[in-house]
Write an enzyme that holds these catalytic residues in place. Structure first.
Site, PDB file in Angstrom:
ATOM      1  CG  MET A 141      -1.698  -1.232   1.499  1.00  0.00           C
ATOM      2  SD  MET A 141      -2.871  -1.632   0.195  1.00  0.00           S
ATOM      3  CE  MET A 141      -3.365  -3.274   0.703  1.00  0.00           C
ATOM      4  CB  CYS A 142       2.576   3.380  -1.427  1.00  0.00           C
ATOM      5  SG  CYS A 142       2.497   2.820  -3.117  1.00  0.00           S
ATOM      6  CB  THR A 143       1.909   2.632   4.078  1.00  0.00           C
ATOM      7  OG1 THR A 143       1.169   1.404   3.975  1.00  0.00           O
ATOM      8  CG2 THR A 143       1.095   3.758   3.517  1.00  0.00           C
TER       9      THR A 143
END
Lengths: 150, 163
Positions: free
Chosen positions: B120-122
């Site tokens: 989730m790009c996190t």
């Protein structure tokens, strides 16, 4: 289960995912490389012990999806005892198979156990999962310490 | 300041000869080419669409669907819900045993269910929860309870494959 799904998640693949072979570090090793797919987070380390052009031992560590883990596991099982030259040839054929370039059934059969990954060609986004360990092995043999498949 | 403007459609220059060029004033001198008309009109249409339905109604509907997702999917033992903030949006992020989310995604995709999978790009959040990646059901106003039921079936299918 539908046919395509059966093709990609074959028994052999699920088995190697559950109990990966050669899942350990070789220390000292003659060649090693780290492979990373930053987009999906698959991460693999490949260790090789090469003596006089022969892969005496090969192992891996890391984490990833079932496809990437089983691919690394089956790769280590298949390459142990092969020469570096043979390993490179198998890598090329394997790569051609998962990217759909190699379609000749007889040629695919020659890949033996590795042919279980032929279903991956129908799932373009999963091709990199299947080939990460191979690219990393290839890089290790060429003394590249890091490889990414983006 | 010798800021050279780009050539283009807007009146970014007032007079051009071989001897002298007089640029228009800022901001026009920097607005070369055709502006992004299509996106601007598209945004207007999107706002009209949401206003026709009403953003409060959308929010209420999505919250109801989210609660239905909790009722339907949480009873599956192997599912662990990640992210329980109060008043969070209608997203259902989850972990399914030790099955990698990309395997979850591929199998659910084959069942006709599109979910988001990955880090989730996190990545720091993934590290915090001790997972390499997550699967996420993102509920929108175009979804229905029947979709949630299908998603639950899809998750059971994944468990069947990885039994």
């Amino acid at each position: 289960m539908n046919e395509e799904l059966k093709e990609i998640y074959q028994e052999v693949i699920l088995d190697h995912n559950k109990s990966p072979r050669n899942f350990r570090k070789i220390d000292p090793s003659t060649h090693t490389s780290e492979g990373l797919n930053p987009l999906c987070g698959d991460h693999v380390f490949i260790y090789l012990d090469v003596q006089e052009g022969v892969i005496v031992d090969i192992s891996f560590e890391g984490n990833g999806c079932a496809i990437s883990k089983s691919s690394a596991s089956i790769m280590t099982a298949e390459l142990k005892g092969k020469t570096v030259e043979q390993a490179e040839q198998i890598f090329t054929r394997f790569h051609d198979m998962v990217t759909g370039k190699l379609t000749d059934e007889e040629e695919i059969e020659k890949l033996g156990k590795l042919s279980v990954f032929q279903g991956v060609r129908d799932f373009p986004v999963r091709v990199k999962c299947a080939s990460l360990a191979w690219h990393t092995m290839h890089a290790a043999l060429h003394s590249e310490t890091e490889v990414t498949t983006e | 300041m010798n800021q050279c403007p780009l050539p283009g459609w807007r009146r970014h220059d007032l007079s051009v000869t071989f001897d002298k060029t007089i640029y228009n004033e800022i901001p026009y001198k920097f607005e070369a080419g055709t502006p992004n008309i299509a996106d601007t009109i598209g945004l207007g249409a999107a706002i009209d669409y949401i206003e026709t339905i009403g953003i409060d109604r959308i929010s209420t509907y999505e919250s109801e669907l989210y609660l239905y997702a909790e009722e339907t999917i949480l009873p599956i033992d192997e599912v662990t819900l990640i992210g329980c903030a109060e008043k969070k949006g209608s997203v259902f992020s989850f972990k399914l045993k030790d099955i990698h989310p990309h395997d979850v995604g591929t199998i659910m995709d084959m069942e006709g269910i599109a979910i988001r999978t990955g880090h989730m790009c996190t990545q720091p959040v993934m590290k915090h929860f001790g997972v390499p990646a997550l699967s996420r059901i993102s509920i929108g106003l175009y979804n229905t309870k029947a979709d949630i039921d299908r998603a639950a079936e899809g998750i059971k299918k994944v468990l069947e494959v990885f039994a």
